[in-house]
Design a protein around this motif. Sequence first.
Motif, PDB file in Angstrom:
ATOM      1  N   ALA A 195      16.731 -21.552  -0.853  1.00 31.83           N
ATOM      2  CA  ALA A 195      15.831 -20.441  -1.180  1.00 31.83           C
ATOM      3  C   ALA A 195      16.451 -19.115  -0.790  1.00 31.83           C
ATOM      4  CB  ALA A 195      14.496 -20.613  -0.457  1.00 31.83           C
ATOM      5  N   ILE A 196      15.901 -18.066  -1.375  1.00 33.81           N
ATOM      6  CA  ILE A 196      16.194 -16.700  -0.960  1.00 33.81           C
ATOM      7  C   ILE A 196      14.962 -16.221  -0.212  1.00 33.81           C
ATOM      8  CG2 ILE A 196      16.698 -14.343  -1.691  1.00 33.81           C
ATOM      9  CD1 ILE A 196      17.868 -15.593  -4.291  1.00 33.81           C
ATOM     10  N   PHE A 197      15.144 -15.844   1.036  1.00 35.83           N
ATOM     11  CA  PHE A 197      14.043 -15.383   1.878  1.00 35.83           C
ATOM     12  C   PHE A 197      14.057 -13.859   1.903  1.00 35.83           C
ATOM     13  CE2 PHE A 197      15.280 -19.564   3.352  1.00 35.83           C
ATOM     14  CZ  PHE A 197      14.061 -20.211   3.459  1.00 35.83           C
ATOM     15  N   SER A 198      12.893 -13.263   1.727  1.00 37.90           N
ATOM     16  CA  SER A 198      12.772 -11.810   1.786  1.00 37.90           C
ATOM     17  C   SER A 198      11.354 -11.454   2.220  1.00 37.90           C
ATOM     18  CB  SER A 198      13.075 -11.183   0.420  1.00 37.90           C
ATOM     19  OG  SER A 198      12.138 -11.642  -0.543  1.00 37.90           O
ATOM     20  N   ALA A 199      11.168 -10.196   2.562  1.00 40.45           N
ATOM     21  CA  ALA A 199       9.846  -9.716   2.972  1.00 40.45           C
ATOM     22  C   ALA A 199       9.218  -8.914   1.847  1.00 40.45           C
ATOM     23  CB  ALA A 199       9.965  -8.852   4.227  1.00 40.45           C
ATOM     24  N   SER A 200       7.910  -8.944   1.782  1.00 42.50           N
ATOM     25  CA  SER A 200       7.156  -8.053   0.910  1.00 42.50           C
ATOM     26  C   SER A 200       5.976  -7.546   1.729  1.00 42.50           C
ATOM     27  CB  SER A 200       6.689  -8.758  -0.361  1.00 42.50           C
ATOM     28  OG  SER A 200       5.787  -9.797  -0.054  1.00 42.50           O
ATOM     29  N   ILE A 201       5.347  -6.505   1.228  1.00 37.61           N
ATOM     30  CA  ILE A 201       4.207  -5.950   1.954  1.00 37.61           C
ATOM     31  C   ILE A 201       3.020  -5.828   1.020  1.00 37.61           C
ATOM     32  CG2 ILE A 201       5.593  -4.709   3.655  1.00 37.61           C
ATOM     33  CD1 ILE A 201       5.161  -2.147   2.031  1.00 37.61           C
ATOM     34  N   SER A 202       1.834  -5.865   1.603  1.00 40.42           N
ATOM     35  CA  SER A 202       0.628  -5.529   0.854  1.00 40.42           C
ATOM     36  C   SER A 202      -0.021  -4.352   1.581  1.00 40.42           C
ATOM     37  CB  SER A 202      -0.321  -6.714   0.749  1.00 40.42           C
ATOM     38  OG  SER A 202      -0.724  -7.172   2.012  1.00 40.42           O
ATOM     39  N   THR A 203      -0.474  -3.409   0.792  1.00 42.19           N
ATOM     40  CA  THR A 203      -1.062  -2.195   1.356  1.00 42.19           C
ATOM     41  C   THR A 203      -2.376  -1.892   0.667  1.00 42.19           C
ATOM     42  OG1 THR A 203       0.064  -0.738  -0.213  1.00 42.19           O
ATOM     43  CG2 THR A 203       1.220  -1.199   1.846  1.00 42.19           C
ATOM     44  N   SER A 204      -3.192  -1.104   1.330  1.00 41.16           N
ATOM     45  CA  SER A 204      -4.370  -0.557   0.679  1.00 41.16           C
ATOM     46  C   SER A 204      -3.952   0.731  -0.007  1.00 41.16           C
ATOM     47  CB  SER A 204      -5.481  -0.307   1.704  1.00 41.16           C
ATOM     48  OG  SER A 204      -5.015   0.545   2.727  1.00 41.16           O
ATOM     49  N   GLY A 205      -4.751   1.180  -0.940  1.00 35.48           N
ATOM     50  CA  GLY A 205      -4.404   2.365  -1.699  1.00 35.48           C
ATOM     51  C   GLY A 205      -4.832   3.650  -1.010  1.00 35.48           C
ATOM     52  N   ALA A 206      -4.215   4.747  -1.420  1.00 34.67           N
ATOM     53  CA  ALA A 206      -4.579   6.082  -0.956  1.00 34.67           C
ATOM     54  C   ALA A 206      -4.809   6.943  -2.188  1.00 34.67           C
ATOM     55  CB  ALA A 206      -3.469   6.668  -0.088  1.00 34.67           C
ATOM     56  N   ALA A 207      -5.595   7.970  -2.051  1.00 36.73           N
ATOM     57  CA  ALA A 207      -5.940   8.841  -3.176  1.00 36.73           C
ATOM     58  C   ALA A 207      -4.728   9.584  -3.731  1.00 36.73           C
ATOM     59  CB  ALA A 207      -7.020   9.833  -2.755  1.00 36.73           C
ATOM     60  N   SER A 208      -3.727   9.837  -2.901  1.00 33.88           N
ATOM     61  CA  SER A 208      -2.528  10.538  -3.369  1.00 33.88           C
ATOM     62  C   SER A 208      -1.344  10.091  -2.533  1.00 33.88           C
ATOM     63  CB  SER A 208      -2.708  12.055  -3.233  1.00 33.88           C
ATOM     64  OG  SER A 208      -2.736  12.425  -1.866  1.00 33.88           O
ATOM     65  N   ALA A 209      -0.138  10.390  -3.026  1.00 36.07           N
ATOM     66  CA  ALA A 209       1.080  10.047  -2.285  1.00 36.07           C
ATOM     67  C   ALA A 209       1.099  10.769  -0.948  1.00 36.07           C
ATOM     68  CB  ALA A 209       2.321  10.404  -3.098  1.00 36.07           C
ATOM     69  N   LYS A 210       0.600  11.994  -0.931  1.00 36.34           N
ATOM     70  CA  LYS A 210       0.588  12.770   0.301  1.00 36.34           C
ATOM     71  C   LYS A 210      -0.331  12.135   1.348  1.00 36.34           C
ATOM     72  CE  LYS A 210       0.117  17.463   1.991  1.00 36.34           C
ATOM     73  NZ  LYS A 210      -0.052  18.865   1.646  1.00 36.34           N
ATOM     74  N   GLU A 211      -1.403  11.510   0.894  1.00 36.70           N
ATOM     75  CA  GLU A 211      -2.367  10.889   1.811  1.00 36.70           C
ATOM     76  C   GLU A 211      -1.943   9.489   2.243  1.00 36.70           C
ATOM     77  OE1 GLU A 211      -6.589  11.379   0.821  1.00 36.70           O
ATOM     78  OE2 GLU A 211      -5.905  12.708  -0.775  1.00 36.70           O
ATOM     79  N   PHE A 212      -0.967   8.912   1.535  1.00 33.96           N
ATOM     80  CA  PHE A 212      -0.536   7.564   1.878  1.00 33.96           C
ATOM     81  C   PHE A 212       0.237   7.575   3.182  1.00 33.96           C
ATOM     82  CE2 PHE A 212       2.332   3.993   2.082  1.00 33.96           C
ATOM     83  CZ  PHE A 212       1.504   2.943   1.739  1.00 33.96           C
ATOM     84  N   SER A 213      -0.133   6.674   4.074  1.00 38.54           N
ATOM     85  CA  SER A 213       0.569   6.477   5.336  1.00 38.54           C
ATOM     86  C   SER A 213       0.723   4.980   5.554  1.00 38.54           C
ATOM     87  CB  SER A 213      -0.231   7.094   6.488  1.00 38.54           C
ATOM     88  OG  SER A 213       0.195   6.571   7.722  1.00 38.54           O
ATOM     89  N   ILE A 214       1.949   4.537   5.736  1.00 37.13           N
ATOM     90  CA  ILE A 214       2.172   3.104   5.943  1.00 37.13           C
ATOM     91  C   ILE A 214       1.457   2.621   7.200  1.00 37.13           C
ATOM     92  CG2 ILE A 214       4.335   3.218   7.237  1.00 37.13           C
ATOM     93  CD1 ILE A 214       3.540   0.710   4.433  1.00 37.13           C
ATOM     94  N   THR A 215       1.345   3.489   8.191  1.00 36.19           N
ATOM     95  CA  THR A 215       0.656   3.128   9.430  1.00 36.19           C
ATOM     96  C   THR A 215      -0.804   2.791   9.157  1.00 36.19           C
ATOM     97  OG1 THR A 215       2.117   4.581  10.661  1.00 36.19           O
ATOM     98  CG2 THR A 215       0.101   3.903  11.759  1.00 36.19           C
ATOM     99  N   ASN A 216      -1.447   3.562   8.289  1.00 35.39           N
ATOM    100  CA  ASN A 216      -2.871   3.350   8.009  1.00 35.39           C
ATOM    101  C   ASN A 216      -3.123   2.391   6.851  1.00 35.39           C
ATOM    102  OD1 ASN A 216      -3.576   5.171  10.041  1.00 35.39           O
ATOM    103  ND2 ASN A 216      -3.456   6.902   8.638  1.00 35.39           N
ATOM    104  N   CYS A 217      -2.166   2.251   5.960  1.00 35.21           N
ATOM    105  CA  CYS A 217      -2.395   1.474   4.739  1.00 35.21           C
ATOM    106  C   CYS A 217      -1.791   0.073   4.741  1.00 35.21           C
ATOM    107  CB  CYS A 217      -1.869   2.249   3.535  1.00 35.21           C
ATOM    108  SG  CYS A 217      -2.736   3.795   3.241  1.00 35.21           S
TER     109      CYS A 217
END
Length: 146
Positions: free
Chosen positions: A78-100
């Motif tokens: 197999a090829i092992f890799s990571a992926s992430i799931s995030t919640s959405g933000a109203a805009s790119a400016k409002e997106f924070s990986i810490t919060n989402c």
Amino acid sequence: MIRYKVYQSKNKASSSYGLWYARAVYDETVGLEKLAEHMANHNTPYSQGCIFGVLRDMVNCIKELVLDGKAVKLDNLAIFSASISTSGAASAKEFSITNCLRNVHLNARATGKLRTATLTSEATKKEVAEYTVNKTGKSDGGDTME
């Protein structure tokens, strides 16, 4: 041998309602220590302990590399890799990986000898028993899928 049980879809909201399907089942989960023992029994000069140590270290190294943003390919596995799931933000400016950030997932994509097409063509199959669900909503003892 791939063991399976046949079951009927009971989901009335689905187009599959009433249709019959097969679900793969297994009777044992083999951990690293048992895998090492199995490998040591294949005419190898390495002991079970040596193989176990290498496998244990491999797991730790794969985790370290995946968390460092790398994909790790084990040929014919197999090829092992990571992926992430995030919640959405109203805009790119409002997106924070810490919060989402919801979760970090481990992906494993089969390669080589373990690709889906290869497994499908080479697998022998055997029906083990009728699939049933008990009153608690859990499958009967013969189906150990988690």
